[in-house]
Design an enzyme around this catalytic site. Structure first.
Site, mmCIF file in Angstrom:
data_model
loop_
_atom_site.group_PDB
_atom_site.id
_atom_site.type_symbol
_atom_site.label_atom_id
_atom_site.label_comp_id
_atom_site.label_asym_id
_atom_site.label_seq_id
_atom_site.Cartn_x
_atom_site.Cartn_y
_atom_site.Cartn_z
ATOM 1 C CG ASP A 12 -38.247 57.711 -37.626
ATOM 2 O OD1 ASP A 12 -37.724 57.487 -38.441
ATOM 3 O OD2 ASP A 12 -39.226 58.927 -37.406
ATOM 4 C CG ASP A 14 -35.166 62.468 -40.663
ATOM 5 O OD1 ASP A 14 -34.609 63.623 -40.831
ATOM 6 O OD2 ASP A 14 -34.481 61.464 -41.083
ATOM 7 C CG ASP A 175 -42.298 60.879 -37.347
ATOM 8 O OD1 ASP A 175 -41.437 60.178 -37.493
ATOM 9 O OD2 ASP A 175 -42.702 61.957 -38.131
#
Length: 228
Positions: A12, A14, A175
Site C-alpha cells: 500500500d 499512504d 495499514d
C-alpha cells in the site's frame, strides 16, 4: 502467523510507505475553506484515509467517518480537492523511517515489488516519482486503474497477474482494514505496519494474530527466512 518467503511483495502507499496525512490535511482544509466550512484536524484526516480520495472528501464534508450516502456537493468538492492536492502533493509527505533502505534490501534478495493503492493515478505517479520509488516497483495499481478499488481483491489480483506471480505467492503490506479485507479476499497473506491510518482502534480487533512489522523489520525477517 508464520512468515514465508514470497516471490513478490506488494505495498500500500499512504500510511504504509509514506506519511502523506499532513499534505492531505492541507488540501482538505483548503477545499473546506472555499466552501465556507470549518477546518478539521490532521488527526481526524488520519482516521478518514483509506478508501480513496472521494471517500475522504465525502467524510470531510459530512464531518464523520461512517457515512451511508455522499453529501450532494461531493462531486464539486472533489474537483477543488484535486486542485489543492496537486499543489501541495509533496510539500511535507515523506517516506517512513528506513523504508528506502528496506526496499534496497528486498531488491537485493531478488524480490519483485509492486504498489497497490486506492490513491488516484494522477497523484500516485508524481508522488512515487518525487520520492524516488520508481526503481523499486515493477507494477503500480492505483485507485482508478480498475473499475473497483480495495477492499475489492481485484487490484491485488491484477498486480500479481501483471508481475506473472501467483496470488498466493505474493505478500501484501498495508495499514488499513481495506488492505486486510482485500488481501483476505484475494487469498494473499498480509503484514500490517504498526503506523498508518487504520481508521479506528478496533479495525483489527478480530485479527490479533495478524503479523505486525515495520517495512525495515519485514526486510530483516525475510532476510532471515531466505538464509534459513
Amino acid at each position: 502467523m508464520t512468515l514465508f518467503m514470497p516471490d513478490a511483495v506488494l505495498f500500500d502507499l499512504d500510511g504504509t510507505l509514506v506519511d502523506s496525512a499532513p499534505d492531505l490535511t492541507t488540501a482538505v482544509n483548503r477545499m473546506l475553506t472555499e466552501l465556507g466550512r470549518a477546518a478539521i484536524t490532521e488527526s481526524r484526516v488520519r482516521e478518514w484515509i483509506g478508501h480513496g480520495a472521494r471517500r475522504l472528501v465525502a467524510r470531510a464534508l459530512a464531518g464523520q467517518r461512517d457515512i451511508v450516502t455522499e453529501p450532494p456537493e461531493t462531486e464539486a468538492a472533489m474537483a477543488r480537492f484535486f486542485v489543492h492536492y496537486h499543489a501541495c502533493l509533496v510539500d511535507t509527505t515523506i517516506l517512513y523511517p528506513g523504508v528506502r533502505e528496506a526496499l534496497l534490501e528486498l531488491q537485493a534478495m531478488g524480490l519483485a515489488m509492486g504498489l497497490v493503492t486506492n490513491k488516484p493515478e494522477a497523484f500516485t505517479t508524481p508522488l512515487v516519482s518525487a520520492l524516488g520509488l520508481d526503481p523499486f516497483l515493477s507494477v503500480s495499481v492505483s485507485g482508478d486503474t480498475l473499475a473497483v478499488k480495495k477492499p475489492d481483491p481485484a487490484p491485488l489480483q491484477h498486480a500479481a497477474q501483471q508481475m506473472g506471480v501467483a496470488v498466493d505467492q505474493c505478500l501484501y503490506v498495508g495499514d488499513s482494514r481495506a488492505d486486510l479485507d482485500a488481501a483476505d479476499a484475494a487469498g494473499m497473506m498480509m503484514v500490517r505496519v504498526p503506523h498508518g491510518y487504520p481508521g479506528g482502534a478496533d479495525a483489527f480487533a478480530d485479527r490479533p494474530q495478524l503479523l505486525t512489522l515495520t517495512v525495515p523489520e519485514l526486510a530483516e525477517r525475510l532476510g532471515q527466512v531466505s538464509a534459513a
